[in-house]
Design an enzyme around this catalytic site. Structure first.
Site, PDB file in Angstrom:
ATOM      1  N   GLU A 358       0.878  -1.177   0.000  1.00  0.00           N
ATOM      2  CA  GLU A 358       0.000   0.000   0.000  1.00  0.00           C
ATOM      3  C   GLU A 358       0.912   1.223   0.000  1.00  0.00           C
ATOM      4  O   GLU A 358       0.969   1.994   0.946  1.00  0.00           O
ATOM      5  CB  GLU A 358      -0.898   0.004   1.252  1.00  0.00           C
ATOM      6  CG  GLU A 358      -2.013   1.054   1.217  1.00  0.00           C
ATOM      7  CD  GLU A 358      -2.804   1.121   2.533  1.00  0.00           C
ATOM      8  OE1 GLU A 358      -2.401   0.471   3.509  1.00  0.00           O
ATOM      9  OE2 GLU A 358      -3.817   1.837   2.569  1.00  0.00           O
ATOM     10  N   HIS A 383      -4.545  -4.987   0.020  1.00  0.00           N
ATOM     11  CA  HIS A 383      -4.209  -4.024  -1.035  1.00  0.00           C
ATOM     12  C   HIS A 383      -3.319  -4.596  -2.142  1.00  0.00           C
ATOM     13  O   HIS A 383      -3.767  -4.834  -3.237  1.00  0.00           O
ATOM     14  CB  HIS A 383      -3.566  -2.748  -0.477  1.00  0.00           C
ATOM     15  CG  HIS A 383      -4.469  -1.985   0.404  1.00  0.00           C
ATOM     16  ND1 HIS A 383      -5.577  -1.323  -0.068  1.00  0.00           N
ATOM     17  CD2 HIS A 383      -4.458  -1.792   1.738  1.00  0.00           C
ATOM     18  CE1 HIS A 383      -6.212  -0.744   0.941  1.00  0.00           C
ATOM     19  NE2 HIS A 383      -5.551  -1.024   2.057  1.00  0.00           N
TER      20      HIS A 383
END
Ligand SMILES: *[C@@H]1O[C@H](CO)[C@@H](O)[C@H](O)[C@H]1NC(C)=O
Ligand SMILES: *[C@@H]1O[C@H](CO)[C@@H](O)[C@H](O)[C@H]1NC(C)=O
Ligand SMILES: *[C@@H]1O[C@H](CO)[C@@H](O)[C@H](O)[C@H]1NC(C)=O
Ligand SMILES: *[C@@H]1O[C@H](CO)[C@@H](O)[C@H](O)[C@H]1NC(C)=O
Ligand SMILES: *[C@@H]1O[C@H](CO)[C@@H](O)[C@H](O)[C@H]1NC(C)=O
Ligand SMILES: [Zn+2]
Length: 509
Positions: A358, A383
């Site tokens: 991320e 993510h």
């Protein structure tokens, strides 16, 4: 003349196509349209849901859906290209969005505890309860405490005031409530790019808001209602199962007594049971225990040991373990390599569900988190925004079936990408990489449930080629990649299929 094309079609399949190019066209060098068609079909079949065979009824709904998407793309302000805070109203007025709300979306696999429930409910319900004190910090945020008497002052905060009294003295209570609400979320009606010019600014506000919400929600009686309300919002959005990342904070009572994290975990379990008893077509929930990545090794050692113990004591409710907080500012996974090896060394399994990638800081130490998460046998990746920049990690995740939990709105609000058509999910969905769609911190972003993120994935980076098969595959993925054992997954899938069939027949009348 013949030209040979070697197409490495996904995983194992290698498709070789031999085509005569020119002769068929009387010597013209226009490429063969049939061949062109074959390649286009090949690409379409490689995408998420590309292998899904639609029934007649599903085909009917699919044409309607694609028609709606076509209209969506023609809009002057195309919502995925606009910051979500400005796009939300545009999305809500879209007929396609109304349909997406009805889609049985399966499971929400990436949601955090203190941002799962609408902040309007927090303000209108929780802050109107008695014994609530509030103070304003030096840094323009607010803090709360429920207490039977005036609490001890907090450093760098104004004296506490009883909110009930403050409201009684306030001329415009709507305005006060509005100010409180703004402190509990990142959502703003102002220009988000002006209010949050950088990642640093938006993360700082994010953590402050999280802090203020946690003061309210860590009050034991509120906690139960908050979690129940959060489940209701998911249920209303046609989500049937949740894996919630939670800090398992200590909860407090009016007299200052506190409960430990086992109590918090048990309460999550009790409320989940209550909810599934009230709504039998909600499958349930599990929790992923999380710790802030800012802690030191000593603390991490203790926490990992606690997590192992919780996993042993609550094997059916606790899914695993994760680290939270801004990756770019916290410690990388490799820093904790000794602590994270404990479960494997001691033979006490603790599945990991690491946030990783991320970040937009390519090549930094933190950017190694993706590969390290995989080396630590993470069960999924939170993510994985940076995955395209890591071909080895990408191959690894595909081969091992380690799904990414893609949260489009979160990535946009936290400033990793502006126009969601350019989200890495576009590439990953085009090649059916293992992935699910989730909402991360819906209440912080002014969203709720999964429909807003499904909209962004379906209309934004799914482009015009993603279709009803894509939606079906995304929902099925969310069950396939959840932490439930195989037998339970089958049950969940059967429950989902029933809801899906009902959805199809109700929308093809
Ligand atoms: C707040 O929510 C609780 C439980 O969700 C409900 O019982 C109560 O009536 C609500 N109170 C107000 C003031 O809305
Ligand atoms: C109170 O504040 C709200 C929001 O700021 C505003 O819309 C409203 O007009 C105000 N009401 C009065 C009576 O001033
Ligand atoms: C948070 O509340 C404080 C105190 O009421 C207020 O001064 C501040 O403007 C609020 N913050 C936001 C972002 O609205
Ligand atoms: C680690 O952090 C804890 C809690 O903040 C602190 O009490 C402890 O002294 C720290 N240990 C080391 C070795 O820095
Ligand atoms: C990860 O899995 C591999 C293969 O199952 C195993 O050899 C290794 O010890 C595991 N590593 C950790 C840190 O759990
Ligand atoms: Zn997250």
């Amino acid at each position: 003349t013949h030209v040979s094309y070697l197409c490495d079609l996904n995983r194992h399949l290698v498709v070789c196509l031999w085509m005569a190019l020119c002769c068929l066209w009387g010597g013209l060098s226009i490429p063969d349209p049939k061949y062109r068609e074959t390649l286009m079909e090949m690409e379409a079949s490689m995408q998420t849901g590309g292998q899904v065979v639609l029934s007649e009824k599903e085909k009917l709904l699919n044409s309607r859906l694609l028609q709606m998407k076509q209209e969506e793309v023609m809009r002057k302000d195309f919502p995925p290209a606009v910051h979500f805070f400005k796009a939300r109203d545009l999305i809500e007025e879209s007929p396609l969005f109304s349909l997406l709300q009805k889609v049985p979306k399966g499971a929400a696999l990436h949601v955090h505890d203190f941002s799962m429930t609408d902040v309007k409910w927090l303000v209108k319900n929780v802050t109107y309860r008695p014994h609530l004190y509030m103070c304003s910090t030096d840094a323009q945020s607010i803090r709360f405490m429920f207490c039977s008497q005036m609490p001890k002052p907090l450093p760098r905060c104004s004296p506490w005031v009883l909110l009930e009294k403050l409201r009684a003295m306030t001329v415009n209570v709507t305005e006060l409530d509005d100010r409180i609400m703004k402190n509990l979320t990142l959502f703003t009606e102002l220009d988000p790019d002006v209010v949050y010019p950088t990642q640093d600014v938006v993360w700082e506000r994010f953590e402050k808001a999280f802090r203020a919400v946690s003061d309210l929600v860590s009050y034991a009686p509120v906690f139960r209602d908050y979690y129940y309300q959060g489940l209701s919002e998911l249920y209303a959005d046609n989500v049937m199962y949740l894996e919630l990342r939670t800090l398992l904070s200590e909860m407090y009572e009016l007299d200052g007594r506190t409960h430990d994290l086992t109590w918090t975990l048990k309460t999550y379990q009790d409320v989940t049971r209550q909810f599934t008893a009230d709504f039998p077509d909600f499958f349930g929930a599990r929790i992923i225990f999380t710790i802030h990545r800012g802690v030191n090794s000593t603390v991490m050692d203790q926490v990992v040991k606690t997590a192992m113990k919780l996993k042993r004591d609550f094997p059916d409710f606790m899914a695993g373990f994760d680290l939270v907080g801004r990756e770019d500012r916290g410690r990388p996974l490799w820093y904790f390599r000794n602590e994270l090896s404990l479960p494997s060394d001691k033979g006490l399994p603790l599945p990991f569900y690491f946030h990783a990638g991320e970040t937009s800081m390519s090549g930094s130490e933190v950017d190694q988190n993706l590969l390290d998460a995989l080396l630590f046998n993470t069960s999924r990746i939170g993510h994985g925004f940076a995955l395209l920049r890591h071909p080895v990690a990408k191959e690894f995740s595909r081969k091992r079936g380690v799904a990414l939990e893609i949260c489009p709105i979160s990535n946009q609000v936290l400033k990793l990408v502006d126009d969601l058509r350019n989200h890495p999910g576009a590439v990953l969905m085009a090649e059916d990489h293992p992935l699910v769609i989730s909402s991360d911190d819906p209440a912080m972003f002014g969203a709720s449930g999964l429909s807003y993120d499904f909209y962004q994935a379906f209309v934004g980076f799914g482009g015009l080629r993603s279709n009803l098969g894509t939606l079906k595959a995304l929902a099925i993925n969310s069950i396939k990649y959840c932490s439930l054992p195989a037998q339970q997954q089958e049950k969940a899938l059967a429950m989902w299929q029933k809801r899906w069939d009902k959805f199809i027949s109700e929308n093809t009348q």
